[in-house]
Design a protein around this motif. Structure first.
Motif, PDB file in Angstrom:
ATOM      1  N   HIS A  91      -6.617 -35.812  -2.396  1.00 40.41           N
ATOM      2  CA  HIS A  91      -6.687 -34.797  -3.442  1.00 40.41           C
ATOM      3  C   HIS A  91      -5.340 -34.753  -4.159  1.00 40.41           C
ATOM      4  N   PRO A  92      -5.331 -34.525  -5.470  1.00 40.21           N
ATOM      5  CA  PRO A  92      -4.060 -34.458  -6.203  1.00 40.21           C
ATOM      6  C   PRO A  92      -3.050 -33.480  -5.610  1.00 40.21           C
ATOM      7  N   VAL A  93      -3.521 -32.436  -4.950  1.00 40.11           N
ATOM      8  CA  VAL A  93      -2.606 -31.478  -4.335  1.00 40.11           C
ATOM      9  C   VAL A  93      -1.791 -32.129  -3.229  1.00 40.11           C
ATOM     10  N   ASP A  94      -2.363 -33.120  -2.554  1.00 42.21           N
ATOM     11  CA  ASP A  94      -1.714 -33.744  -1.398  1.00 42.21           C
ATOM     12  C   ASP A  94      -1.003 -35.053  -1.735  1.00 42.21           C
ATOM     13  N   VAL A  95      -0.995 -35.446  -2.985  1.00 38.90           N
ATOM     14  CA  VAL A  95      -0.338 -36.685  -3.393  1.00 38.90           C
ATOM     15  C   VAL A  95       1.171 -36.452  -3.501  1.00 38.90           C
ATOM     16  N   VAL A  96       1.955 -37.404  -2.982  1.00 44.15           N
ATOM     17  CA  VAL A  96       3.425 -37.316  -3.065  1.00 44.15           C
ATOM     18  C   VAL A  96       3.896 -38.188  -4.228  1.00 44.15           C
ATOM     19  N   PRO A  97       4.390 -37.570  -5.322  1.00 41.23           N
ATOM     20  CA  PRO A  97       4.862 -38.359  -6.462  1.00 41.23           C
ATOM     21  C   PRO A  97       6.172 -39.081  -6.132  1.00 41.23           C
ATOM     22  N   PRO A  98       6.612 -39.991  -7.000  1.00 42.69           N
ATOM     23  CA  PRO A  98       7.913 -40.652  -6.811  1.00 42.69           C
ATOM     24  C   PRO A  98       9.049 -39.623  -6.834  1.00 42.69           C
ATOM     25  N   PRO A  99      10.185 -39.976  -6.235  1.00 48.84           N
ATOM     26  CA  PRO A  99      11.297 -39.012  -6.140  1.00 48.84           C
ATOM     27  C   PRO A  99      11.743 -38.440  -7.477  1.00 48.84           C
ATOM     28  N   TRP A 100      11.817 -39.262  -8.523  1.00 48.82           N
ATOM     29  CA  TRP A 100      12.303 -38.749  -9.809  1.00 48.82           C
ATOM     30  C   TRP A 100      11.315 -37.763 -10.419  1.00 48.82           C
ATOM     31  N   GLN A 101      10.016 -37.947 -10.163  1.00 43.96           N
ATOM     32  CA  GLN A 101       9.033 -36.976 -10.633  1.00 43.96           C
ATOM     33  C   GLN A 101       9.127 -35.676  -9.830  1.00 43.96           C
ATOM     34  N   LEU A 102       9.404 -35.804  -8.533  1.00 42.32           N
ATOM     35  CA  LEU A 102       9.599 -34.597  -7.716  1.00 42.32           C
ATOM     36  C   LEU A 102      10.771 -33.775  -8.247  1.00 42.32           C
ATOM     37  N   LEU A 123       7.743 -23.146   2.999  1.00 41.63           N
ATOM     38  CA  LEU A 123       6.721 -22.803   3.988  1.00 41.63           C
ATOM     39  C   LEU A 123       5.348 -22.715   3.339  1.00 41.63           C
ATOM     40  N   GLN A 124       5.269 -22.151   2.121  1.00 43.37           N
ATOM     41  CA  GLN A 124       3.988 -22.021   1.440  1.00 43.37           C
ATOM     42  C   GLN A 124       3.411 -23.379   1.090  1.00 43.37           C
ATOM     43  N   SER A 125       4.216 -24.252   0.537  1.00 43.45           N
ATOM     44  CA  SER A 125       3.694 -25.508   0.007  1.00 43.45           C
ATOM     45  C   SER A 125       3.464 -26.565   1.093  1.00 43.45           C
ATOM     46  N   LEU A 126       4.380 -26.675   2.047  1.00 41.16           N
ATOM     47  CA  LEU A 126       4.228 -27.674   3.104  1.00 41.16           C
ATOM     48  C   LEU A 126       3.380 -27.167   4.260  1.00 41.16           C
ATOM     49  N   TYR A 182      -0.370 -31.176 -10.007  1.00 40.24           N
ATOM     50  CA  TYR A 182      -1.007 -30.381  -8.973  1.00 40.24           C
ATOM     51  C   TYR A 182      -0.386 -30.573  -7.596  1.00 40.24           C
ATOM     52  N   SER A 183       0.495 -31.519  -7.440  1.00 36.97           N
ATOM     53  CA  SER A 183       1.037 -31.837  -6.117  1.00 36.97           C
ATOM     54  C   SER A 183       1.851 -30.665  -5.557  1.00 36.97           C
ATOM     55  N   ARG A 184       1.528 -30.294  -4.330  1.00 38.10           N
ATOM     56  CA  ARG A 184       2.282 -29.230  -3.678  1.00 38.10           C
ATOM     57  C   ARG A 184       3.686 -29.708  -3.300  1.00 38.10           C
ATOM     58  N   PHE A 185       3.883 -31.015  -3.278  1.00 42.70           N
ATOM     59  CA  PHE A 185       5.194 -31.543  -2.933  1.00 42.70           C
ATOM     60  C   PHE A 185       6.189 -31.380  -4.088  1.00 42.70           C
ATOM     61  N   VAL A 186       5.681 -31.277  -5.311  1.00 47.72           N
ATOM     62  CA  VAL A 186       6.557 -30.951  -6.437  1.00 47.72           C
ATOM     63  C   VAL A 186       7.120 -29.549  -6.257  1.00 47.72           C
TER      64      VAL A 186
END
Length: 475
Positions: A32-43, A93-96, A346-350
């Motif tokens: 799901h897009p929420v769980d996708v980890v983008p590249p570091p520069w996008q983060l 804590l919320q996102s991870l 949508y990534s929660r990692f952002v």
């Protein structure tokens, strides 16, 4: 020995390929897009956008409370860094997520503005030198309440059909309009102040707004997702010759500054303050529930009971941590929901990256001052796009309901008017008893409760009656 019986011998024909059906390995399910980890520069870029959208909301409460309790400049700065630090930890804590804590959605958490009014009342009645310890003691109890009440409070999600959820999402966007206008006018968050807005403020806001719109019109992919950041940079550059860029805070800020736990004194527990902030925490939990439901609709991952319970537990832990470090009641930031809807990141990692950056801002005050360089009018111009996008998402959710039904139209209309009343007339409910006034002073909570009650009184009965018509025909 025949050729067929001697495979591998030079000159012999190759053995025919096997005709047995091959076993296909199952494809890995698409993430799901929420769980996708983008590249570091996008983060990094996405995290900076989220911070730019919410840092003013984190800084405003400690500034107001610090002035009310008579803190000096140094202690006020420590109060701000504590709010940034705890907001970062709560967001991580919320996102991870960890165990049963965290919504695991792209959800920003930080000090809620809903607590400012009651905190000022507590500070006014507290003994000299005891205001902050009393506030932090009540905040600690409110955080504990949120953790233990989360699994029960999360069951409210079943009462959020599209007619209720769409109304609440629209209210989130509409109620944030004064925030953007306050930024543009220069009067502060949520306050228009004088009706006269300087021309240079309007010009700077217009430049930031137009740049964001042009980015969405002409850019593609990640460039379009960075539209807000590009608009803020353009607004900052335009604000420089207009005299809106103040570099003083950067020059005066310390490089490193970590606030030790209980810097302002050990928590004190007074029953009146505890009751007041526990009511505030219920309001914050209602707002956070509505925000999580709105966010789930936007990212196409509906917020279920477990998500909401985890999110409310994380908000409670964040509130408890804030009370120890020097912060206030922790809740979801609705303005960042608009950013998620606008950028479609949508990534929660952002959002987790923004939480990590907030922790760094809390450890390095000079970095926080750099973020604060963005002129407030530029932030307001981009805020019009952010908050309007949230309202549009609510309208899209309402489209799933039957608004041709006069009962549904009544529910939406009355709930919107009740929810917008505190936004249009902030002191309208000031004469009501304390607990009622606190609840109704939040437009999101007031509108949410109105939509829930009206739907239970009228909408659910209408739905049941309509559902009974086909059954009666079949018999």
């Amino acid at each position: 020995m025949t050729a067929e019986s001697a495979p591998g011998v030079p000159g012999t024909p190759a053995a025919p390929e096997s005709t047995a059906p091959s076993v296909l390995e199952p494809e890995a399910p698409e993430r799901h897009p929420v769980d996708v980890v983008p590249p570091p520069w996008q983060l990094l870029a996405g995290g900076l956008q989220h911070i730019a959208a919410m840092v003013a909301g984190v800084v405003a409460p400690p500034l107001i409370v610090g002035a009310a309790v008579g803190l000096g400049t140094r202690d006020t700065v420590m109060l701000i860094t504590a709010s940034l630090f705890t907001a970062g930890l709560a967001t991580l804590l919320q996102s991870l997520g960890w165990w049963k804590f965290g919504a695991r959605l792209p959800l920003i958490n930080g000090g809620s503005f809903a607590a400012v009014g009651p905190i000022l009342a507590i500070a006014k009645d507290a003994a000299p030198g005891e205001a902050l310890p009393v506030i932090f003691g009540a905040t600690l109890v409110a955080g504990v309440l949120a953790v233990f009440a989360a699994p029960y409070f999360s069951r409210l999600h079943r009462f959020f059909p599209p007619i209720v959820g769409g109304t609440v999402i629209s209210l989130i966007g509409l109620s944030l309009l004064p925030v953007a206008l306050g930024w543009i006018s220069g009067a502060g968050e949520g306050s228009m102040g004088s009706a006269h807005v300087p021309l240079k403020n309007l010009l700077d806001a217009a430049i930031a707004l137009v740049v964001v719109l042009l980015c969405h019109r002409f850019l593609e992919g990640f460039g379009r997702q960075l539209a807000l950041l590009i608009g803020l940079v353009a607004g900052s550059l335009a604000g420089w010759p207009l005299g809106l860029l103040d570099t003083g805070p950067v020059r005066d800020s310390a490089l490193v500054g970590f606030i030790p736990p209980m810097h302002f004194g050990a928590p004190l527990f007074q029953i009146g303050a505890i009751v007041s902030l526990c009511i505030v925490m219920l309001v914050v939990m209602t707002e956070s529930t509505a925000t999580m439901i709105a966010l789930g609709e936007i990212v196409d991952r509906p917020a279920e009971e477990r998500h909401i319970a985890g999110g409310l537990r994380a908000a409670g832990v964040g509130t408890m941590l804030a009370s120890v470090m020097g912060g206030f009641a922790c809740g979801a930031f609705a303005q960042n929901v608009g950013l998620v809807a606008l950028t479609r990141m949508y990534s929660r990692f952002v959002v987790a990256a923004s939480g990590a950056l907030l922790v760094l801002l809390g450890l390095f005050p000079v970095a926080s001052a750099v973020v604060e360089l963005v002129p407030k009018p530029a932030l307001g111009g981009t805020g019009l796009v952010l908050f309007g996008t949230v309202a549009a998402s609510g309208i899209r959710t309402l489209a799933k309901a039957d608004l041709h039904d006069p009962i549904n139209s009544l529910i939406v209309g009355v709930a919107l008017f009740i929810g917008m009343t505190p936004t249009v007339a902030p002191s309208f409910y000031a004469g009501l008893p304390g607990p009622v006034s606190i609840i109704l002073a939040s437009g999101i909570s007031a509108g949410c409760l109105a939509a829930l009650v009206l739907h239970q009184l009228f909408g659910s009965r209408t739905s049941a009656a309509l559902a009974a018509v086909p059954a009666a025909r079949n018999t």
